[in-house]
Design a protein around this motif. Structure first.
Motif, PDB file in Angstrom:
ATOM      1  N   ARG A   3      47.543  36.815  38.558  1.00  0.00           N
ATOM      2  CA  ARG A   3      46.899  35.971  37.553  1.00  0.00           C
ATOM      3  C   ARG A   3      45.918  35.002  38.201  1.00  0.00           C
ATOM      4  NH1 ARG A   3      50.308  33.397  32.593  1.00  0.00           N
ATOM      5  NH2 ARG A   3      51.122  35.529  32.734  1.00  0.00           N
ATOM      6  N   ALA A   4      46.152  34.616  39.455  1.00  0.00           N
ATOM      7  CA  ALA A   4      45.218  33.711  40.124  1.00  0.00           C
ATOM      8  C   ALA A   4      43.859  34.379  40.353  1.00  0.00           C
ATOM      9  CB  ALA A   4      45.804  33.244  41.452  1.00  0.00           C
ATOM     10  N   VAL A   5      43.857  35.695  40.537  1.00  0.00           N
ATOM     11  CA  VAL A   5      42.610  36.427  40.771  1.00  0.00           C
ATOM     12  C   VAL A   5      41.934  36.795  39.455  1.00  0.00           C
ATOM     13  CG1 VAL A   5      41.586  38.485  41.838  1.00  0.00           C
ATOM     14  CG2 VAL A   5      43.476  37.281  42.977  1.00  0.00           C
ATOM     15  N   CYS A   6      42.736  37.169  38.464  1.00  0.00           N
ATOM     16  CA  CYS A   6      42.208  37.483  37.124  1.00  0.00           C
ATOM     17  C   CYS A   6      43.158  36.874  36.102  1.00  0.00           C
ATOM     18  CB  CYS A   6      42.083  38.991  36.919  1.00  0.00           C
ATOM     19  SG  CYS A   6      41.402  39.453  35.309  1.00  0.00           S
ATOM     20  N   ASP A   7      42.681  35.888  35.390  1.00  0.00           N
ATOM     21  CA  ASP A   7      43.528  35.095  34.505  1.00  0.00           C
ATOM     22  C   ASP A   7      43.799  35.844  33.195  1.00  0.00           C
ATOM     23  OD1 ASP A   7      45.007  33.087  33.381  1.00  0.00           O
ATOM     24  OD2 ASP A   7      43.320  31.744  33.010  1.00  0.00           O
ATOM     25  N   HIS A   8      44.728  36.781  33.272  1.00  0.00           N
ATOM     26  CA  HIS A   8      45.151  37.550  32.102  1.00  0.00           C
ATOM     27  C   HIS A   8      46.662  37.418  31.989  1.00  0.00           C
ATOM     28  CE1 HIS A   8      45.982  40.865  29.368  1.00  0.00           C
ATOM     29  NE2 HIS A   8      44.691  40.947  29.113  1.00  0.00           N
ATOM     30  N   ALA A  18      35.871  41.815  32.735  1.00  0.00           N
ATOM     31  CA  ALA A  18      36.309  42.851  31.796  1.00  0.00           C
ATOM     32  C   ALA A  18      37.215  42.313  30.701  1.00  0.00           C
ATOM     33  CB  ALA A  18      37.031  43.966  32.560  1.00  0.00           C
ATOM     34  N   VAL A  19      37.735  41.098  30.868  1.00  0.00           N
ATOM     35  CA  VAL A  19      38.684  40.562  29.890  1.00  0.00           C
ATOM     36  C   VAL A  19      38.006  40.378  28.532  1.00  0.00           C
ATOM     37  CG1 VAL A  19      40.193  38.636  29.317  1.00  0.00           C
ATOM     38  CG2 VAL A  19      40.078  39.463  31.686  1.00  0.00           C
ATOM     39  N   ALA A  20      36.852  39.689  28.509  1.00  0.00           N
ATOM     40  CA  ALA A  20      36.154  39.453  27.240  1.00  0.00           C
ATOM     41  C   ALA A  20      35.627  40.760  26.663  1.00  0.00           C
ATOM     42  CB  ALA A  20      35.014  38.463  27.447  1.00  0.00           C
ATOM     43  N   TRP A  21      35.106  41.639  27.525  1.00  0.00           N
ATOM     44  CA  TRP A  21      34.602  42.926  27.047  1.00  0.00           C
ATOM     45  C   TRP A  21      35.713  43.722  26.361  1.00  0.00           C
ATOM     46  CZ3 TRP A  21      35.640  48.061  27.434  1.00  0.00           C
ATOM     47  CH2 TRP A  21      34.638  48.958  27.020  1.00  0.00           C
TER      48      TRP A  21
END
Length: 400
Positions: A224-229, A261-264
């Protein structure tokens, strides 16, 4: 880096995987066979190239250096109660069908010893993991029955909460595990079934680590620290893994590993729903709608380096003894460049070699840690069975 040096790294990666193959934590081939051919495996002969339909077949598993696979016996959250149990049983059945149909390549594995035996025979160890605690319909007896049928991990939730555990992607309703949820974890420990904390809320992760007497796994989650998902693992949980002995298996799903890629993905999911489709639909109509959306809205592309960024961070926080790989092939519509199907693992290993990961560290990542964690869970089970009877607790008695 020159093309020659890249090829040299790839050659070294393939050689390493010949000695230390991948034991992957999560592949959704069984559900893909359900949705595509209603479990008629003769219509998807995975001994041959199935790249037009699937991320997975035996030739590409071989090319990818895969020596073991946890096949997900997944159940959609749309199913509940007896329907969920039946669907899980059907998933177990198709894994057994595959092993029986391709005995020269696949061997059912129930123990760490079975995994090593399959490797020595040159076969791919085939294990099962139930994805979603709704598969047991709030019954500890059903949980035990799944273990007897060969299921060796259970993901406590999928995308929705269960009656006893909060999911990462649903509104919190329990604050983690309920009392019955804690009893599920204890009974999994007693049975020898790994507690899988992918998909669960961070509060559920922390509760499970507090309760579990055996090592846990994350079958397909990244940092999560690298990609907040919310599907990824917070650093405080990664820091707790060494005390528990567990293993976090980094996934390849772009919306979990690439921040752009999260918003997409959210927009693409909304578009799927607007067309009356489940965002997880990978059938012909679902893929048609996704491709049309992608043509108008170019998709951010992850690659092997993106996944390596997660593994670098996870190694720094949790330590090399607590890492693995869980690609999630055939469970996602999109995958990173270089990791488009199960033949791609050498590209990730080559990237990690480029980053100066040692052979010893890579052997732990690809094989040893996953084998060890199952063996450790079995040892805990033997001890607990010696002093604890099967639980007869019910959700009504504990949480009513």
């Amino acid at each position: 880096m020159t093309a020659d040096s890249a090829e040299s790294l790839l050659e070294r990666a393939r050689g390493l995987l010949a000695e230390h193959p991948v034991l992957d934590g999560h592949n959704d081939l069984p559900w893909a066979l359900r949705t595509q051919v209603s479990y008629d495996i003769s219509r998807r002969d995975v001994s041959r190239d199935q790249s037009a339909h699937l991320h997975t077949d035996i030739p590409r598993l071989r090319a990818g250096g895969v020596g073991g696979q946890f096949w997900s016996v997944y159940v959609s959250c749309e199913l509940a109660g007896d329907a969920a149990v039946s669907a899980c049983l059907e998933q177990i059945d198709v894994v057994r069908q595959l092993a029986a149909a391709y005995p020269a390549d696949l061997r059912l594995a129930l123990t760490a010893g079975d995994i090593e035996a399959a490797r020595s025979e040159g076969r791919i160890a085939s294990l099962m993991g139930a994805e979603g605690g709704h598969s047991i319909a709030n019954s500890l007896a059903t949980l035990r029955a799944l273990h007897e049928l060969g299921v060796r991990y259970m993901t406590l939730t999928h995308n929705d909460n269960t009656d006893w555990a909060d999911s990462a992607t649903d509104e919190p309703s329990h604050g983690g595990l309920t009392r019955f949820g804690e009893e599920v974890v204890r009974e999994m420990n007693r049975s020898g079934m790994l507690v899988d904390l992918s998909h669960v809320a961070a509060s559920t992760m922390r509760d499970a680590l507090r309760v579990s007497e055996a090592p846990v796994i994350f079958s397909h989650s990244s940092s999560r620290a690298v990609c907040d998902h919310p599907r990824n693992i917070p650093d405080d949980v990664l820091e707790a893994l060494p005390r528990n002995g567990g293993v976090a298996m980094a996934t390849f799903v772009p919306k979990f590993v690439l921040p752009e890629a999260v918003a997409w993905t959210k927009a693409a999911d909304d578009n799927m729903r607007a067309h009356g489709l489940d965002p997880l639909d990978t059938g012909e109509e679902g893929m048609r709608v996704l491709r049309a959306f992608e043509e108008e809205h170019p998709r951010p592309i992850a690659d092997a380096g993106t996944v390596a960024d997660h593994l670098d961070h996870m190694r720094e926080v949790a330590g090399i003894d607590h890492l693995g790989i869980g690609g999630d092939f055939d469970g996602t519509a999109f995958l990173p460049a270089q990791l488009e199907d199960v033949s791609g693992y050498p590209n990730l290993v080559a990237e990690l070699l480029r980053r100066r990961w040692s052979v010893e560290d890579l052997a732990k990542l690809t094989w040893r840690n996953a084998v060890r964690v199952l063996g450790d869970a079995q040892a805990v089970s033997r001890e607990l069975r010696g002093r604890r009877a099967p639980s007869v607790a019910t959700i009504g008695a504990l949480d009513g």
